[in-house]
Write an enzyme that holds these catalytic residues in place. Structure first.
Site, PDB file in Angstrom:
ATOM      1  N   ASP A 166      13.332  40.731  37.516  1.00 37.92           N
ATOM      2  CA  ASP A 166      14.643  40.910  36.890  1.00 37.92           C
ATOM      3  C   ASP A 166      14.505  41.215  35.406  1.00 37.92           C
ATOM      4  OD1 ASP A 166      17.611  40.743  36.823  1.00 37.92           O
ATOM      5  OD2 ASP A 166      17.160  39.120  35.430  1.00 37.92           O
ATOM      6  N   ARG A 173      17.639  48.820  32.981  1.00 38.30           N
ATOM      7  CA  ARG A 173      19.064  49.119  33.212  1.00 38.30           C
ATOM      8  C   ARG A 173      19.819  49.223  31.892  1.00 38.30           C
ATOM      9  NH1 ARG A 173      20.875  44.275  36.193  1.00 38.30           N
ATOM     10  NH2 ARG A 173      22.959  45.157  35.966  1.00 38.30           N
ATOM     11  N   SER A 188      20.646  40.684  40.178  1.00 39.73           N
ATOM     12  CA  SER A 188      20.134  40.118  38.929  1.00 39.73           C
ATOM     13  C   SER A 188      20.571  38.663  38.766  1.00 39.73           C
ATOM     14  CB  SER A 188      20.629  40.961  37.747  1.00 39.73           C
ATOM     15  OG  SER A 188      20.286  40.363  36.526  1.00 39.73           O
ATOM     16  N   LYS A 192      18.090  34.965  39.905  1.00 38.32           N
ATOM     17  CA  LYS A 192      17.766  33.932  38.912  1.00 38.32           C
ATOM     18  C   LYS A 192      18.311  32.573  39.347  1.00 38.32           C
ATOM     19  CE  LYS A 192      19.451  36.266  35.403  1.00 38.32           C
ATOM     20  NZ  LYS A 192      19.592  37.584  34.788  1.00 38.32           N
TER      21      LYS A 192
END
Length: 441
Positions: A166, A173, A188, A192
């Protein structure tokens, strides 16, 4: 993870043509981003293809899982009690985590919270915590576990070994115009959160002027995607849609928000901020089995604030993470601005406040030096907005609209101009939109 080997360009072409990727292809991509088999330019090409062609719910769940397992997954199963976290998609004045974590912990829920830093006009929980002198957010996993066990909560930054895919993909991104993709945002956030070792999760998905998602339908789509990914991973997830057209509470910045959070834990919080906090924390208690329903949860939360248990949890977290616990009773220990001055309503101000534009207030914080335009920017913890007037409140010429905490007069002039643009008036009281609008579960 699968050990299948593919050519990156074949996966890119497949998604470019709108086809569905297999689990093996997605796992190869996530692994390749970390180990270098997917060069940055190839990863960027695939991100753009995903942005343009989208992903199915199944592809999104596979991507989330592959990203989650690209590094260490924290195992908290040996710690007694239900582990529940909350994630907000971010807004202006959103200091809910600082109140919610000690409040949930005081009600018997274990809260393992990995948070982020602020970027752009939205503030970050870690930056707010770091305005407390000595407070350490970069803890290793053994320390995180120990504090969680001792205090019932810990609020830390993402460790380098958790979800490395990520970190890499987010950076790509950010610079390639592929941030606003619901499937990529979902993967994303959820990778996490699921790597933290939680049992369940509550999401605050914000929409409106000060939110990442401006339109309610986009926020709803993101909420549904994240709840679906949670289910696919075997974790109960609830999402609340909350409005973010005006800042939450009466303060925005770092020191100002920490003070407001402590005031909430002392039972003196603004109504709008407490409404969102109680709504989110209540669902954490229900998912943890610590409350039967929302009414039961509300009773328990109000008791934990009234008898001081929630405030004591905040103090205990400060001690455990190296922060100065005296801030709870003495706000002058926090970084303090050189000058505080009131912004008052102009001569033409009529009867009611009709708008307090959250985005412009966020930009005012940035103008003062309290936000980041780039990840590497330093933030000034002392600057901010306090005593902010709210939509629907009466106003007359000379009424205080807010106080600005400033360290630089030139920056203050720009911030004041933005605040004045943000606040509009009307002769009649405006229609108030509900703060908490939908529950997705």
């Amino acid at each position: 993870m699968s050990s299948a080997v593919f050519f990156p360009q074949d996966i890119i072409i497949k998604k470019r043509d709108g086809q569905t990727l297999t689990r093996d292809e997605i796992e190869f991509f996530a692994r390749g981003v970390v180990n270098g088999q997917f060069a940055d330019y190839q990863a960027t090409a695939l991100l753009m293809a995903i942005f343009l062609k989208g992903m199915t719910a199944q592809e999104t769940a596979w991507l989330t899982d592959a990203m989650m397992r690209s590094g260490d997954v924290i195992d908290l199963r040996d710690l007694p009690g239900a582990k529940v976290d909350k994630h907000s998609t971010g807004g202006v004045g959103d200091k809910v985590s600082l109140i919610l974590a000690p409040l949930a912990a005081a009600c018997g829920v274990l809260v393992p919270m990995m948070s982020g830093r602020g970027l752009g006009h939205t503030g970050g929980t870690l930056d707010k915590l770091e305005s407390i002198p000595g407070f350490r957010v970069q803890l290793d996993v053994p320390e995180f576990r120990a504090i969680l066990q001792k205090v019932g909560m810990a609020m830390i930054g993402q460790t380098p070994k958790v979800v490395p895919a990520d970190r890499k993909l987010y950076a790509l991104r950010d610079v390639t115009g592929t941030v606003e993709c619901i499937q990529l945002i979902c993967a994303s956030i959820m990778s996490k959160k699921l790597a933290e070792g939680i049992d369940s999760l509550v999401l605050d998905v914000k929409f409106g002027k000060g939110a990442f998602m401006k339109k309610k339908e986009d926020a709803l789509a993101l909420a549904r995607a994240m709840v679906a990914v949670g289910k696919a991973g075997g974790k109960p997830v609830r999402a609340l849609l909350t409005a973010m057209n005006q800042p939450l509470g009466r303060c925005a910045g770092h020191t100002t928000e920490v003070i407001e959070s402590i005031e909430c834990l002392k039972g003196r919080g603004p109504a709008d901020l407490m409404e969102v906090t109680y709504a989110l924390t209540g669902h954490m208690l229900i998912l943890a089995g610590a409350a039967k329903d929302e009414a039961d949860a509300r009773k328990k939360m109000e008791a934990a604030i009234a008898d001081g248990r929630a405030l004591e949890k905040f103090r205990a977290m400060c001690v455990a993470q190296g922060g100065d616990p005296r801030v709870v009773d003495n706000y002058t220990i926090l970084p303090t601005a050189k000058r505080i001055y009131a912004v008052t309503a102009p001569a033409g101000a009529s009867s009611f406040v009709s708008e307090v534009d959250a985005l412009k207030c966020g930009h005012a914080i940035m103008a003062l030096g309290g936000g980041r335009a780039a990840v590497t920017d330093k933030v000034d913890h002392a600057v901010g907005i306090a005593d902010l007037i709210k939509i629907g409140e009466p106003v007359a010429p000379g009424t205080r609209l807010c106080t600005l905490h400033v360290n630089d007069d030139a920056k203050a002039a720009r911030a004041e101009a933005l605040v004045r643009e943000a606040i509009k008036f009307s002769p009649t009281a405006p229609q108030q939109e509900p703060l908490v609008q939908d529950l997705i579960s």
